[in-house]
Design an enzyme around this catalytic site. Structure first.
Site, PDB file in Angstrom:
ATOM      1  N   GLY A 154     -25.209   7.134   1.689  1.00  0.00           N
ATOM      2  CA  GLY A 154     -24.795   8.058   2.755  1.00  0.00           C
ATOM      3  C   GLY A 154     -23.292   7.978   2.932  1.00  0.00           C
ATOM      4  O   GLY A 154     -22.562   7.599   2.013  1.00  0.00           O
ATOM      5  N   ARG A 155     -22.835   8.312   4.137  1.00  0.00           N
ATOM      6  CA  ARG A 155     -21.380   8.359   4.370  1.00  0.00           C
ATOM      7  C   ARG A 155     -20.738   7.002   4.116  1.00  0.00           C
ATOM      8  O   ARG A 155     -19.695   6.901   3.460  1.00  0.00           O
ATOM      9  CB  ARG A 155     -21.092   8.768   5.809  1.00  0.00           C
ATOM     10  N   ILE A 156     -21.356   5.942   4.656  1.00  0.00           N
ATOM     11  CA  ILE A 156     -20.751   4.607   4.523  1.00  0.00           C
ATOM     12  C   ILE A 156     -20.921   4.100   3.092  1.00  0.00           C
ATOM     13  O   ILE A 156     -19.977   3.565   2.497  1.00  0.00           O
ATOM     14  CB  ILE A 156     -21.364   3.635   5.558  1.00  0.00           C
ATOM     15  N   ARG A 176     -32.481   8.542  -1.961  1.00  0.00           N
ATOM     16  CA  ARG A 176     -33.798   9.188  -2.143  1.00  0.00           C
ATOM     17  C   ARG A 176     -33.747  10.229  -3.257  1.00  0.00           C
ATOM     18  O   ARG A 176     -34.742  10.461  -3.929  1.00  0.00           O
ATOM     19  CB  ARG A 176     -34.274   9.801  -0.829  1.00  0.00           C
ATOM     20  N   ARG A 233     -28.260  -2.817   8.746  1.00  0.00           N
ATOM     21  CA  ARG A 233     -29.126  -3.334   9.800  1.00  0.00           C
ATOM     22  C   ARG A 233     -29.897  -4.524   9.231  1.00  0.00           C
ATOM     23  O   ARG A 233     -30.351  -4.466   8.079  1.00  0.00           O
ATOM     24  CB  ARG A 233     -30.144  -2.277  10.263  1.00  0.00           C
ATOM     25  N   ASP A 257     -23.279  -9.098   7.805  1.00  0.00           N
ATOM     26  CA  ASP A 257     -22.719  -8.716   9.109  1.00  0.00           C
ATOM     27  C   ASP A 257     -23.836  -8.399  10.090  1.00  0.00           C
ATOM     28  O   ASP A 257     -23.575  -8.217  11.275  1.00  0.00           O
ATOM     29  CB  ASP A 257     -21.813  -7.481   8.930  1.00  0.00           C
ATOM     30  N   GLU A 262     -30.319 -10.307  16.329  1.00  0.00           N
ATOM     31  CA  GLU A 262     -28.926 -10.558  16.717  1.00  0.00           C
ATOM     32  C   GLU A 262     -28.812 -10.668  18.233  1.00  0.00           C
ATOM     33  O   GLU A 262     -29.523  -9.941  18.925  1.00  0.00           O
ATOM     34  CB  GLU A 262     -28.037  -9.387  16.275  1.00  0.00           C
ATOM     35  N   HIS A 280     -21.742  -8.930  13.406  1.00  0.00           N
ATOM     36  CA  HIS A 280     -21.923  -7.477  13.508  1.00  0.00           C
ATOM     37  C   HIS A 280     -20.624  -6.829  14.000  1.00  0.00           C
ATOM     38  O   HIS A 280     -20.588  -6.208  15.063  1.00  0.00           O
ATOM     39  CB  HIS A 280     -23.089  -7.122  14.447  1.00  0.00           C
TER      40      HIS A 280
HETATM   41  C1  8YV Z   1     -22.415  -0.729  16.837  1.00  0.00           C
HETATM   42  C2  8YV Z   1     -23.233  -0.002  14.678  1.00  0.00           C
HETATM   43  O1  8YV Z   1     -22.733   0.480  17.383  1.00  0.00           O
HETATM   44  O2  8YV Z   1     -22.472   2.229  14.498  1.00  0.00           O
HETATM   45  C3  8YV Z   1     -23.400   1.431  14.357  1.00  0.00           C
HETATM   46  O3  8YV Z   1     -24.515   1.801  13.938  1.00  0.00           O
HETATM   47  O4  8YV Z   1     -24.050  -0.800  14.375  1.00  0.00           O
HETATM   48  C4  8YV Z   1     -22.031  -0.492  15.405  1.00  0.00           C
HETATM   49  O5  8YV Z   1     -20.929   0.319  15.270  1.00  0.00           O
HETATM   50  C5  8YV Z   1     -21.351  -1.385  17.598  1.00  0.00           C
HETATM   51  O6  8YV Z   1     -21.431  -2.727  17.283  1.00  0.00           O
HETATM   52  C6  8YV Z   1     -21.478  -1.236  19.093  1.00  0.00           C
HETATM   53  O7  8YV Z   1     -22.701  -1.692  19.571  1.00  0.00           O
END
Ligand code: 8YV
Length: 314
Positions: A154-156, A176, A233, A257, A262, A280
């Site tokens: 995806g984007r990242i 996919r 995640r 990360d 968490e 994170h």
């Molecule tokens: C969190 C993230 O939102 O963008 C996401 O999906 O996991 C992070 O950018 C950030 O840690 C704030 O909770």
């Protein structure tokens, strides 16, 4: 005075907290549970929630805000929000895509280099005095020109792949469907991807569809020279299988990360020499957090003005 129509749920540091209050007149609650305990007239006035954090926000939480029209998430990943429940209640959801992709990709590359070149171990060697006493770091394997696998393009994932391509790496990916990416190799399944690379970088969305996608089989295919990087995640990885693979040398190492549970992560991680652990912090720069907060507030302002949402999810 009319009741405030924006409720900010979650931890908001300054200046985001003041900006939510000054621009949108927001009121605050630490969690969805606390939001449900606000006095009924306040809850009834809420049209938009500025949501931040990783606690589940489900249908029952939405029902305690009967006038709710929008949940504006602070983050690109919205797996903590029950989007199906929101849609069923005609509640819109927005997120903060794009503005954080560079930072998250930078951290992924940083973790890959940290693990590929044993930088944690190198730092320990220097600080402990073992280097000055004559000990050397074992030789690393070359990172540039190696084989990188991106799980989720995806984007990242795309930003990560572009950065690693600049390291002259051979880019493999799973998505996919195959993407128009000349020179990069698509794999139809994650096990095949893991078996073809030295570094496996997880850039999946969270949620049920990707739960434990990095399975015991994927880790076995990555093998004893392989390094796993996860900036997406914790839920995407079978964490029991990962810990076992790290403990037994079934994979060489990991840079993480994100985790299950968490921030109270499994203490077994803390004793392992072959992992680099981060809190994170993928999107955690001053610039990007300001952009995320701005986009979240702009989505709410759009809703309240009756204008189209900027980054809708549903
Ligand atoms: C969190 C993230 O939102 O963008 C996401 O999906 O996991 C992070 O950018 C950030 O840690 C704030 O909770």
């Amino acid at each position: 005075m009319t009741a405030p129509n924006t409720l900010a749920i979650g931890p908001y540091p300054e200046p985001d907290r003041s900006l939510l209050a000054s621009e949108l007149g927001a009121i605050f609650a630490a969690s969805p549970t606390e939001a449900g305990l606000l006095p009924e007239p306040l809850r009834a006035g809420v049209r938009a929630v500025a949501y931040r954090g990783h606690l589940p926000f489900g249908g029952a939480d939405m029902d305690r805000l009967p006038g709710l029209q929008l949940i504006a998430n602070y983050g690109v990943g919205y797996d903590s929000i029950d989007v199906a429940a929101a849609t069923a209640r005609s509640i819109r959801v927005t997120n903060t895509p794009d503005v954080l992709s560079d930072d998250v990709a930078d951290l992924a590359v940083g973790l890959l280099l940290t693990q590929g070149r044993q930088m944690r171990q190198g730092d320990d060697l220097v600080r402990s005095g073992r280097w000055s006493a004559g000990q050397d770091l074992p030789l690393n394997r070359k990172v540039s020109g190696g084989r990188a696998g991106i799980l989720g393009l995806g984007r990242i994932g795309r930003e990560i792949a572009d950065r690693l391509a600049a390291f002259k790496m051979d880019i493999h990916y799973w998505a996919r469907s195959e993407k128009p990416t000349p020179g990069w190799t698509w794999h139809a399944d994650p096990v095949s991807l893991a078996g073809a690379v030295d570094y496996l970088v997880v850039a999946l969305v969270g949620g049920e569809g990707t739960r434990n996608m990095v399975s015991r089989e994927v880790l076995a295919a990555l093998g004893p020279r392989g390094i796993l990087i996860n900036i997406s995640r914790g839920s995407t990885v079978d964490e029991g299988a990962l810990l076992e693979a790290l403990e037994t040398g079934a994979i060489a190492g990991a840079g993480l990360d994100v985790f299950w549970n968490e921030p109270r992560i499994d203490p077994r991680f803390l004793t392992l020499e072959n992992v680099a652990l981060q809190p994170h912090q993928g999107s955690g720069t001053v610039e990007t957090r300001a952009d995320m907060a701005r986009l979240q507030r702009d989505n709410i302002a759009a809703l309240l003005a009756g204008a189209p949402l900027l980054t809708p999810v549903n």
